[in-house]
Each structure stands twice: as C-alpha cells, then as structure tokens.
Design a protein around this motif. Structure first.
Motif, PDB file in Angstrom:
ATOM      1  N   CYS A  38       0.840  -1.192   0.000  1.00 18.94           N
ATOM      2  CA  CYS A  38       0.000   0.000   0.000  1.00 18.94           C
ATOM      3  C   CYS A  38       0.874   1.241   0.000  1.00 18.94           C
ATOM      4  O   CYS A  38       1.843   1.322   0.744  1.00 18.94           O
ATOM      5  CB  CYS A  38      -0.895  -0.006   1.242  1.00 18.94           C
ATOM      6  SG  CYS A  38      -2.006   1.406   1.280  1.00 18.94           S
TER       7      CYS A  38
ATOM      8  N   ASN B  80      -0.334   4.216   0.771  1.00 18.42           N
ATOM      9  CA  ASN B  80      -0.865   5.214   1.701  1.00 18.42           C
ATOM     10  C   ASN B  80      -0.119   5.139   3.030  1.00 18.42           C
ATOM     11  O   ASN B  80       0.676   4.219   3.263  1.00 18.42           O
ATOM     12  CB  ASN B  80      -2.357   4.986   1.920  1.00 18.42           C
ATOM     13  CG  ASN B  80      -3.131   5.311   0.661  1.00 18.42           C
ATOM     14  OD1 ASN B  80      -2.846   6.302  -0.001  1.00 18.42           O
ATOM     15  ND2 ASN B  80      -4.083   4.459   0.312  1.00 18.42           N
ATOM     16  N   THR B  81      -0.421   6.103   3.881  1.00 20.31           N
ATOM     17  CA  THR B  81       0.295   6.166   5.161  1.00 20.31           C
ATOM     18  C   THR B  81      -0.684   6.456   6.289  1.00 20.31           C
ATOM     19  O   THR B  81      -0.460   7.364   7.087  1.00 20.31           O
ATOM     20  CB  THR B  81       1.371   7.277   5.122  1.00 20.31           C
ATOM     21  OG1 THR B  81       0.718   8.493   4.690  1.00 20.31           O
ATOM     22  CG2 THR B  81       2.509   6.946   4.179  1.00 20.31           C
ATOM     23  N   CYS B  82      -1.779   5.735   6.321  1.00 20.71           N
ATOM     24  CA  CYS B  82      -2.760   5.963   7.388  1.00 20.71           C
ATOM     25  C   CYS B  82      -2.042   5.776   8.722  1.00 20.71           C
ATOM     26  O   CYS B  82      -1.317   4.796   8.915  1.00 20.71           O
ATOM     27  CB  CYS B  82      -3.923   4.974   7.270  1.00 20.71           C
ATOM     28  SG  CYS B  82      -4.782   5.095   5.697  1.00 20.71           S
TER      29      CYS B  82
ATOM     30  N   PHE C 274      -2.836   4.950  11.659  1.00 21.95           N
ATOM     31  CA  PHE C 274      -3.134   3.855  12.592  1.00 21.95           C
ATOM     32  C   PHE C 274      -2.673   2.504  12.052  1.00 21.95           C
ATOM     33  O   PHE C 274      -2.825   1.488  12.704  1.00 21.95           O
ATOM     34  CB  PHE C 274      -4.652   3.781  12.875  1.00 21.95           C
ATOM     35  CG  PHE C 274      -5.475   3.651  11.618  1.00 21.95           C
ATOM     36  CD1 PHE C 274      -5.641   2.427  10.993  1.00 21.95           C
ATOM     37  CD2 PHE C 274      -6.072   4.764  11.052  1.00 21.95           C
ATOM     38  CE1 PHE C 274      -6.383   2.315   9.833  1.00 21.95           C
ATOM     39  CE2 PHE C 274      -6.823   4.669   9.892  1.00 21.95           C
ATOM     40  CZ  PHE C 274      -6.970   3.437   9.282  1.00 21.95           C
ATOM     41  N   CYS C 275      -2.107   2.500  10.846  1.00 25.03           N
ATOM     42  CA  CYS C 275      -1.956   1.225  10.129  1.00 25.03           C
ATOM     43  C   CYS C 275      -0.497   0.803  10.000  1.00 25.03           C
ATOM     44  O   CYS C 275       0.356   1.598   9.620  1.00 25.03           O
ATOM     45  CB  CYS C 275      -2.592   1.354   8.747  1.00 25.03           C
ATOM     46  SG  CYS C 275      -2.525  -0.169   7.807  1.00 25.03           S
TER      47      CYS C 275
ATOM     48  N   VAL D  80       0.334  -1.745   8.021  1.00 21.21           N
ATOM     49  CA  VAL D  80       0.480  -2.470   6.756  1.00 21.21           C
ATOM     50  C   VAL D  80       1.596  -1.915   5.857  1.00 21.21           C
ATOM     51  O   VAL D  80       2.433  -2.686   5.371  1.00 21.21           O
ATOM     52  CB  VAL D  80      -0.873  -2.544   5.997  1.00 21.21           C
ATOM     53  CG1 VAL D  80      -0.686  -2.952   4.544  1.00 21.21           C
ATOM     54  CG2 VAL D  80      -1.792  -3.522   6.692  1.00 21.21           C
ATOM     55  N   PRO D  81       1.665  -0.592   5.631  1.00 25.90           N
ATOM     56  CA  PRO D  81       2.724  -0.115   4.721  1.00 25.90           C
ATOM     57  C   PRO D  81       4.122  -0.500   5.210  1.00 25.90           C
ATOM     58  O   PRO D  81       5.003  -0.805   4.405  1.00 25.90           O
ATOM     59  CB  PRO D  81       2.535   1.404   4.720  1.00 25.90           C
ATOM     60  CG  PRO D  81       1.115   1.616   5.116  1.00 25.90           C
ATOM     61  CD  PRO D  81       0.787   0.502   6.066  1.00 25.90           C
TER      62      PRO D  81
ATOM     63  N   GLN E  23      -4.867  -4.149  -0.959  1.00 28.34           N
ATOM     64  CA  GLN E  23      -5.055  -3.239   0.188  1.00 28.34           C
ATOM     65  C   GLN E  23      -5.854  -2.022  -0.252  1.00 28.34           C
ATOM     66  O   GLN E  23      -6.598  -1.453   0.527  1.00 28.34           O
ATOM     67  CB  GLN E  23      -3.696  -2.772   0.733  1.00 28.34           C
ATOM     68  CG  GLN E  23      -2.806  -3.885   1.248  1.00 28.34           C
ATOM     69  CD  GLN E  23      -3.335  -4.511   2.521  1.00 28.34           C
ATOM     70  OE1 GLN E  23      -4.315  -4.061   3.086  1.00 28.34           O
ATOM     71  NE2 GLN E  23      -2.695  -5.575   2.959  1.00 28.34           N
TER      72      GLN E  23
ATOM     73  N   HIS F  99     -10.770   2.294  -1.702  1.00 25.96           N
ATOM     74  CA  HIS F  99     -10.366   3.434  -0.881  1.00 25.96           C
ATOM     75  C   HIS F  99     -11.081   4.674  -1.418  1.00 25.96           C
ATOM     76  O   HIS F  99     -10.975   4.978  -2.613  1.00 25.96           O
ATOM     77  CB  HIS F  99      -8.842   3.614  -0.964  1.00 25.96           C
ATOM     78  CG  HIS F  99      -8.313   4.512   0.102  1.00 25.96           C
ATOM     79  ND1 HIS F  99      -8.721   5.807   0.237  1.00 25.96           N
ATOM     80  CD2 HIS F  99      -7.414   4.304   1.104  1.00 25.96           C
ATOM     81  CE1 HIS F  99      -8.097   6.357   1.273  1.00 25.96           C
ATOM     82  NE2 HIS F  99      -7.297   5.462   1.818  1.00 25.96           N
TER      83      HIS F  99
ATOM     84  N   ARG G  15      -5.980  10.235   6.140  1.00 24.49           N
ATOM     85  CA  ARG G  15      -6.827   9.685   5.069  1.00 24.49           C
ATOM     86  C   ARG G  15      -7.394  10.891   4.335  1.00 24.49           C
ATOM     87  O   ARG G  15      -8.147  11.668   4.908  1.00 24.49           O
ATOM     88  CB  ARG G  15      -7.928   8.774   5.648  1.00 24.49           C
ATOM     89  CG  ARG G  15      -7.318   7.473   6.161  1.00 24.49           C
ATOM     90  CD  ARG G  15      -8.323   6.552   6.775  1.00 24.49           C
ATOM     91  NE  ARG G  15      -9.276   5.968   5.855  1.00 24.49           N
ATOM     92  CZ  ARG G  15      -9.082   4.842   5.163  1.00 24.49           C
ATOM     93  NH1 ARG G  15      -7.929   4.195   5.235  1.00 24.49           N
ATOM     94  NH2 ARG G  15     -10.043   4.361   4.381  1.00 24.49           N
TER      95      ARG G  15
HETATM   96  S1  SF4 Z   1      -5.462   1.413   6.284  1.00 25.97           S
HETATM   97 FE1  SF4 Z   1      -5.481   0.558   4.212  1.00 25.97          FE
HETATM   98  S2  SF4 Z   1      -5.093   2.340   2.890  1.00 25.97           S
HETATM   99 FE2  SF4 Z   1      -4.459   2.949   4.959  1.00 25.97          FE
HETATM  100  S3  SF4 Z   1      -2.268   2.444   5.032  1.00 25.97           S
HETATM  101 FE3  SF4 Z   1      -3.377   0.686   5.850  1.00 25.97          FE
HETATM  102  S4  SF4 Z   1      -3.622  -0.710   4.089  1.00 25.97           S
HETATM  103 FE4  SF4 Z   1      -3.112   1.337   3.275  1.00 25.97          FE
END
Ligand code: SF4
Length: 492
Positions: free
Chosen positions: A157, A159-161, A163-164, A166-167, A201, A238, A277
């Motif tokens: 992903c 993005n750089t949310c 709270f996340c 994942v990146p 994602q 998204h 976001r």
């Molecule tokens: S919440 Fe989703 S869009 Fe935002 S950084 Fe995480 S995977 Fe990416």
C-alpha cells in the motif's frame, strides 16, 4: 511416510489467502495436511497478524504451550510467518528458541527451503526480506473453498494511514498485470469456482504502477467476459482513489455483485486528517450516492474506528451522522488501540478506555438499528444464495443451510423438500421470511435449486489448486531462488 502440516491463520483476508499459498507450497514440497484425528502435525505454521490487539501476546502464549509438545515430539518444526514475523524478526527466536523458522510477508515462497535448512542444520532459520522477491500469486495454492476464491490484484500500500502498520510490513503497492489476474481467475473457474474476490489493500489505486488510473474498472469489465464466473467481489476500495468509472463498471457488468465494502474509519474530517486519510465525509457520502443511483439494490458495508487519538464527542457525532446517512447494511467496528510502530501510537490525545468503550457501544447501537432496518426491507423478496460451508453456526441444530446472497448478506435457509440434495457450492433461490441485524432467514420451501460444478467438487471432497507455474506469471524484483526443489516457479 509423508510429513504432516497445519497452518494456523490470524488476521485479514490477505493472510487467509497467504495461508492458502503456504499450504500449496508445503503440499508441493511433499507434506500432507494433518488429519482431523491427529494431535499435532510435523510442521506447524503460524501465519500471524500485527494489526489486531494483543497479537503478540496471543502468539507467544501459543508458542509457550508448544514447548512441551516439541519435547514430546522430536522432529516437530514450528514456523512463524506473516506481519508479526516481519515486525519482530529475530526477536521471535530470542523469546521462543524452540521456533525453527521465521519468515516474512515478502518471502513466503522460501518456507519449504527454510524448514529443510533448519532441519539439516539443527538451528533456527530467520529470513526476512525488505521487499517482495516474487509476486505471491504465482506460488502454488491450495484453495480452501470449491466455490469461491481469492485472487490478488496487488500487494502492499502506498498510503500512510497513521493507525496502520500495513505499509511498514507489506511495503509499497505492487500491481499484477491484468492478463495474469484474468488467467488466474479463468484457472479457478475451470475448476468450478463460481465466485471470485479481487484482493488488494487499495483496489482503487490498482494500475498506479503501470500508469492507468482506470485499470480497476477495466479489470471488472474484463471479468464479465469470463464464462462460468457468476459472482465478482472486491476488497478493499479506498474513497480517496475511487473513480466513477468503477461504479459504471460495477453497474454494467452483470457478474459483478452489487456490494461494496468501503472503509469509512471516521465521519469527522478532523479525525480523517489526523488519520492521514485524504478524503472527507462529503466525498465518501457522494460516492455512496452515486453507487446507489447506479445500483439501487447495492449493499454497502464499512469499517469504523472509534476513539482515535484526539477524537472529541463532536467528532464522534459526525461519525454517527455519516452512519445514519450512509445506511450501511453492515459495519465492522473497532475500538482504537495503539499499534506499536504506527504514528498514531505516539500521538497526543489518547482517550481513556471507558470513553472509547462508551462511544463504541453507542456506535454499535446506531449501526445495528440501521442494518436491521435495511435488512427488514428484504423480507418477502426472493434472493439468490450461493450455499456455503461454515457460515451458519446453528445450522446443525436448526436444520438450515447458509450462504451469501449476491449483495453479500448472510442468509440461513430451510432446505425443505430438498433435504440431502443441496450441496455447498450450489445455487438456491429462496424467499426471505425474517430479518435480524446481521443475517436473514428464509424459512419457506426454496423457490429453486441449481446443482453446480462447485457443488459436485464439494461433494467429492475436491479442493481447487492453482499451480502458479501454469499461469506463467512474471516475478517482480530481483530474480529469486526457487523456493523448493519441486517448485517450478517462484512468485507471489
Ligand atoms: S489502512 Fe489501508 S489504505 Fe491505509 S495504510 Fe493501511 S492498508 Fe493502506
């Protein structure tokens, strides 16, 4: 005798699909899945998640229980993969030295080799890569379902949310080429699969790597050309990248289901900004309006986080306002809690647990009132149900079967005079007689029943396997070592 394996999965659909690949890889390397009567397998793999709360406590708790088991069963191997492994790396074998293999999210394909090496060297193997070596969809995959399959369109992903995690753990977005995706979908349909969920994602940014921002809508339209594919779903879109051509493609492509799971996270623009976001509630609701204008029967579901750092009562009310306006058919609601390694974990304004809990309860009450009202609108309507396995916990007691309607709603139905004839994977039309906030019941005689190839496969106990090598998919990144001597292709 062949060595046995088992895979324990935590977390999201990505992980569930990765576990299908882990199983496929191990079976290609000669392992067989542990029988239902076996107490412990020869190889136990934990595919972990770093997103859920207390994920590490759960993992280390489980590993602790396995220490005496390994003493009793010499030769047993334990492997830990997934997001938590990518995050904790060597820490896992420091805390639990009886673990044999640690592998990350970017090198699933290495697992059989790492197991072999750990066995040979009698020492733990830890291998974590910083980026993807091969696209995981080209790994051999042992599918869990005869009627529905996951197909990755992208991983990672951009993005750089805040709270996340994942990146940090899955890296930048890597897009698979459309022809490769469609080839995998066709391969699944050839085995009898009726429903495919396209997985990424952020599916709306699909194409960013090859410079086509309309690639996702085109991909949806292309799935409409695949004979025998009855249902197409996707997750997750998204709101930032959502374009109207995707709505047009959904409406114009008959096999694309009129269901949309679009994460809201918060209805407050201030909180969305703090979450990094970059859409606002107005844009979110605008997408929903246009989806409903094009597909009045669309069921829209979402994810919402309550209690993000700095969230005020007014911010929370803004979330309730969006929930009321959006009229979701279902919502996954989460209480914010710190995830180590994410920007939000160190933000000012962390809220006391009781404030978060109290808002969470109000949110659930609001969501359920709406989902129940939305579900009640379907009473008396006839719905098409793809019969599933494991969707109805009470089915045995009630004599019903369960499955999903085209719009994604869960339906428990009475089989009536069709008892013994309906199989998982078959299609049933039935009329809704009762609605609850989270499901529908259909307790009359089914209107129709169609036997399918997926049902035949389920009856015969066959599971689809997609041998990545046949798809001829290219690897991404530097050339990788073959994951196992028997593996003909190394890719994800
Ligand atoms: S919440 Fe989703 S869009 Fe935002 S950084 Fe995480 S995977 Fe990416």
């Amino acid at each position: 005798m062949a060595k046995t394996y088992n895979v324990v999965t935590y977390g999201c659909q990505m992980n569930v699909h990765d576990s299908e690949r882990i199983s496929g890889l191990l079976e290609q390397a000669g392992y067989v899945r542990m029988g239902t009567g076996d107490e412990h397998p020869d190889v136990l793999v934990f595919n972990t998640c770093a997103v859920r709360e207390n994920a590490d406590n759960r993992l280390y708790g489980n590993l602790g229980h396995l220490r005496p088991v390994k003493t009793r069963k010499p030769g047993m191997q334990i492997a830990v993969g997934g997001c938590l492994a990518q995050k904790d790396r060597g820490e896992i074998v420091r805390k639990a030295p009886w673990v044999d293999v640690v592998f990350g999210t970017h090198n699933i394909g290495s697992l059989p080799v790492l197991l072999e090496r750990a066995r040979h060297n009698a020492a733990a193997e830890v291998e974590i890569l910083e980026s993807l070596d091969v696209f995981p969809s080209t790994l051999p995959t042992r599918r869990e379902s005869t009627y529905a399959g996951w197909v990755s369109i992208s991983v990672g992903c951009n993005n750089t949310c805040t709270f996340c995690i994942v990146p940090a753990l899955r890296g930048k977005e890597k897009d698979r080429r459309p022809g490769d995706i469609l080839a995998e979908v066709r391969a699944l349909v050839d085995t009898g699969v009726l429903e495919v969920t396209l997985l990424g994602q952020n599916v709306n940014s699909y194409g960013v790597e090859f410079g086509d921002r309309y690639a996702f809508g085109k991909l949806l339209r292309a799935t409409g050309e695949i004979d025998g594919l009855e249902r197409v779903r996707f997750t997750s879109p998204h709101p930032k990248d959502f374009t109207d051509d995707v709505i047009a493609a959904m409406a114009a492509t008959p096999n694309v289901c009129h269901s949309l799971h679009m994460p809201l996270q918060s209805g407050s623009d201030a909180v969305l900004r703090a979450m990094r976001r970059s859409y606002r509630s107005e844009r979110y609701l605008g997408i929903i309006d246009r989806v409903r204008a094009a597909m009045p029967d669309a069921a829209i579901t979402t994810d919402i986080i309550v209690g993000f750092p700095g969230e005020t009562e007014a911010d929370f009310q803004a979330t309730l306002d969006v929930v009321r306006a959006a009229r979701f058919s279902s919502a996954f609601t989460f209480q914010y809690s710190k995830r180590p390694g994410t920007p939000a974990a160190t933000m000012d304004g962390q809220l006391p647990k009781q404030v978060v809990q109290e808002r969470y309860e109000r949110l659930i009450a609001c969501v359920e009132e709406i989902t129940w009202a939305e579900n009640r609108k379907l009473v008396g309507q006839t719905v098409e149900v793809l019969v599933a396995v494991g969707e109805g916990r009470k089915d045995e007691r009630t004599g019903r079967m369960s499955g999903r309607a085209r719009d994604g709603r869960l339906v428990h139905f009475d089989v009536g005079s069709l008892a013994g004839q309906v199989r998982p994977g078959d299609i049933v039309h039935t009329t809704v007689t009762y609605a609850a906030p989270h499901h529908l019941n259909a307790d009359g005689e089914p209107v129709s029943h169609r036997r399918t190839r997926a049902g035949d496969a389920a009856e015969a106990g066959r599971v689809p396997r997609t041998p990545g090598v046949l798809l001829g998919l290219p690897a991404v990144g530097p050339p990788a070592e073959l994951p196992a001597p028997t593996a003909g292709c190394a890719a994800h």
